[in-house]
Design a protein around this motif. Structure first.
Motif, PDB file in Angstrom:
ATOM      1  N   SER A   1      37.639  38.596  40.779  1.00 13.02           N
ATOM      2  CA  SER A   1      38.186  39.765  40.076  1.00 13.02           C
ATOM      3  C   SER A   1      37.053  40.759  39.838  1.00 13.02           C
TER       4      SER A   1
ATOM      5  N   GLU B   1      39.496  42.170  25.018  1.00 11.86           N
ATOM      6  CA  GLU B   1      40.825  42.097  25.618  1.00 11.86           C
ATOM      7  C   GLU B   1      41.794  42.732  24.635  1.00 11.86           C
TER       8      GLU B   1
ATOM      9  N   VAL C   1      37.266  34.167  33.876  1.00 12.90           N
ATOM     10  CA  VAL C   1      37.957  35.108  34.763  1.00 12.90           C
ATOM     11  C   VAL C   1      37.747  34.658  36.203  1.00 12.90           C
TER      12      VAL C   1
ATOM     13  N   ASN D   1      36.343  29.746  38.412  1.00 16.08           N
ATOM     14  CA  ASN D   1      36.168  30.888  37.505  1.00 16.08           C
ATOM     15  C   ASN D   1      34.714  31.071  37.089  1.00 16.08           C
TER      16      ASN D   1
END
Lengths: 384, 384
Positions: free
Chosen positions: A329, A312, A325, A305
């Motif tokens: 992504s 959020e 994350v 990550n």
């Protein structure tokens, strides 16, 4: 031959600093384009924090383009609006009379031909004026985040006629985030979650850390590139991101306020503005944060990550802070100072709708404001 | 308490196959949501390729929700519209009378309370009806690409009152591509280029090739996953992408037609449908393409690039085909069947505005159509 003008949009601009000046320039330079589309923007008044320049007869005319151009030049040079007296068919009013003159215009035009109050200031002071304008049937276009991030009742009042308000440029500048979320919601596709990197500064900082650079060095580099506020703690504290997050959360129907948002600051209170000067923070404060940040980046990396400073907004509320994350992504791949927003819904469930691009800058922000104004044109069409 | 209904949108739906059925379901299930927003959609007629079911009195009522629900079930089961006769206050007309009944409704409602013709069919046959409807002041919402990709004069006619047409779902299903480009253009920020991967099928195929898999195997896998048309050449030929590209090019002001677009087919004419059956193409044709594709992928990789099947709309025209793009661009990072569109303009010059997400599917496409319909509400507001 241009189409006959079917829609005239009278506008009062509040705030003629950076974004406001760009907006006036865009309005003037877009005249031929808008004429082709059968729409005309009539700037009937421009206000800064102390006064209002208003057309002699708001019913039939606006401030002419030569005056608007002079106004931009004057404001860029640091002159007050009063420097423009005698330049055209206009009058100048100082506060508090200025405010009542805006209400006069709202009363005269709001329900009949429409009046758009455009707020490009950066103050809470416009809220009561905007709320009064809503009562007079006016439209509202905001680049200013503050009217939407104060008391929930103020937000509720401002959006009470949702077709008459636009606020695209409060989140991600001109990026079509609000417009897209609004479209999705209107189509009955419930938005379950929005995750975004909405600070170009923090996006840059966090992506640079992946290369093993020190936090303190990256922040100083960001400052030298002009990415940060004069005191970088204004970015690192996360409050600007939190305001954008609150606007998105309220758009999704959450009846929350700033107090309900967990905001993670990237510096501890011992290094806050009350305790340490900007110079000392940059000289000796920042470096104290390097080790713990390095450890977090490494820990994230060991799990495949990367760290991003995100907001959020989900069914469980609204958080702002560092989040791990996946590297691959949309958020994880982000480099540089672009913003990115991921919207999850029934239609975009496993793979989100992603919107990415420059999320700051006077030009881009003003372009978003202008698109918002134009989007209101059908409310005031002369003929079907 | 829901807001009083301020805007009623009478709708005639052309085409009630997959997308059309989803749209009717969405309309019915969104009733409470839309009532809260002060808007109501009244479906006054639904047509398939042979007949039209129309409300008894289009002035005051629509087909009721129970009938619309039955209609969806009937169409899903392969029944014709005529199976619904006697189920509600409606009449059935066969072609060519059906067409004249739509024109009757357009004549009655178009200029007064508005009428939205929603085309969810997949045929060129609706064009003349849509053009007539424009003359009667109707609005047009399209999921059907064909009316916009025929003769340039047809496109010109359909968009002649640009505020009365929406066609978001013709490109990237519900992805806000057209809406975003339209916003950017309206703000006087000239779009210089749009580059997009607008086929989920070809996006999947090209990204899978990066892992060294064979073209023939990846295409067969895509077919088994249901990503391709029954004959994969309908995707590999690029014509569907070319239609989307043409719509975007025309949106940017290019007065071009399909003939002006260079479309690169991923199979040679010797392996086309006229020469080789679908079975033979899958069995022995595809494998003949593996070697040259492998070479192109390797050559791109040696330059740090990957291959994507893209449309490219710039000042020099419009191309559709394979293109080498940097591995770390939005297009290069694309995996799976998502669509991605990069929009370049003055505000998004070095780093484009990127929109990414699912670009196909009945649910998503219908959601985009519904958002388009709702977006027209201000044209027919009862009161200011």
């Amino acid at each position: 031959m241009p189409a006959p003008v079917k829609s005239v949009l009278p506008v009062v601009l509040l705030g003629c600093g950076g974004v406001g000046r760009y907006l006036l320039r865009h309005i003037v330079s877009c005249r031929p384009l808008h004429a082709n589309q059968g729409v005309a923007i009539r700037v009937v008044g421009v206000a800064d924090s102390s006064s209002l320049l208003v057309a002699d007869d708001v019913h039939s005319s606006g401030l002419d383009d030569a005056l608007l151009t002079q106004l931009c030049a004057a404001k860029a040079a640091g002159s007050p609006l009063s420097a423009l007296l005698g330049q055209g068919h206009c009058q100048l009013f100082q506060n508090p009379e200025a405010r009542s003159k805006v209400i006069d215009a709202a009363t005269m035009l709001g329900r009949t031909t429409g009046l758009v109050l455009v707020d490009c200031s950066a103050t809470y002071d416009t809220v009561s004026l905007l709320k009064d304008a809503v009562d007079h049937g006016c439209c509202i276009v905001l680049a200013n985040k503050k009217p939407l991030t104060g008391a929930y009742e103020d937000f509720q009042k401002l959006v009470s006629n949702f077709r008459r308000i636009r606020f695209e440029s409060t989140v991600g500048a001109g990026l079509p985030v609000i417009a897209s979320a609004t479209r999705i919601i209107a189509s009955g596709d419930p938005v379950s979650c929005i995750v975004g990197s909405l600070s170009g500064t923090l996006g840059y900082v966090m992506s640079e850390l992946e290369d093993g650079k020190k936090f303190s060095e990256v922040v100083k580099k960001a400052k030298s590139l002009g990415y940060t506020e004069p005191d970088p703690r204004d970015d690192l504290g996360g409050m600007d991101v939190a305001r954008k997050a609150l606007i998105l959360a309220r758009l999704l129907g959450q009846q929350i306020s700033m107090d309900n948002i967990n905001v993670e600051s990237l510096y501890p209170s011992e290094l806050g503005p009350d305790a340490v000067s900007t110079e000392d923070f940059l000289e000796s404060g920042l470096v104290q944060l390097d080790k713990s940040m390095e450890e977090r980046v490494k820990a994230a990396s060991s799990r495949g990550n990367v760290l991003r400073y995100v907001c959020e907004i989900g069914s469980t509320g609204c958080q702002v802070g560092l989040k791990e994350v996946p590297k691959d992504s949309a958020l994880g791949r982000l480099r540089g100072s672009d913003n990115v927003v991921e919207i999850y819904s029934r239609c975009y469930e496993s793979s989100p709708l992603v919107i990415q691009g420059a999320g700051a800058g006077n030009d881009t922000t003003a372009a978003g404001v202008l698109a918002d104004i134009i989007d209101l044109q059908d409310l005031f069409r002369k003929t079907a």
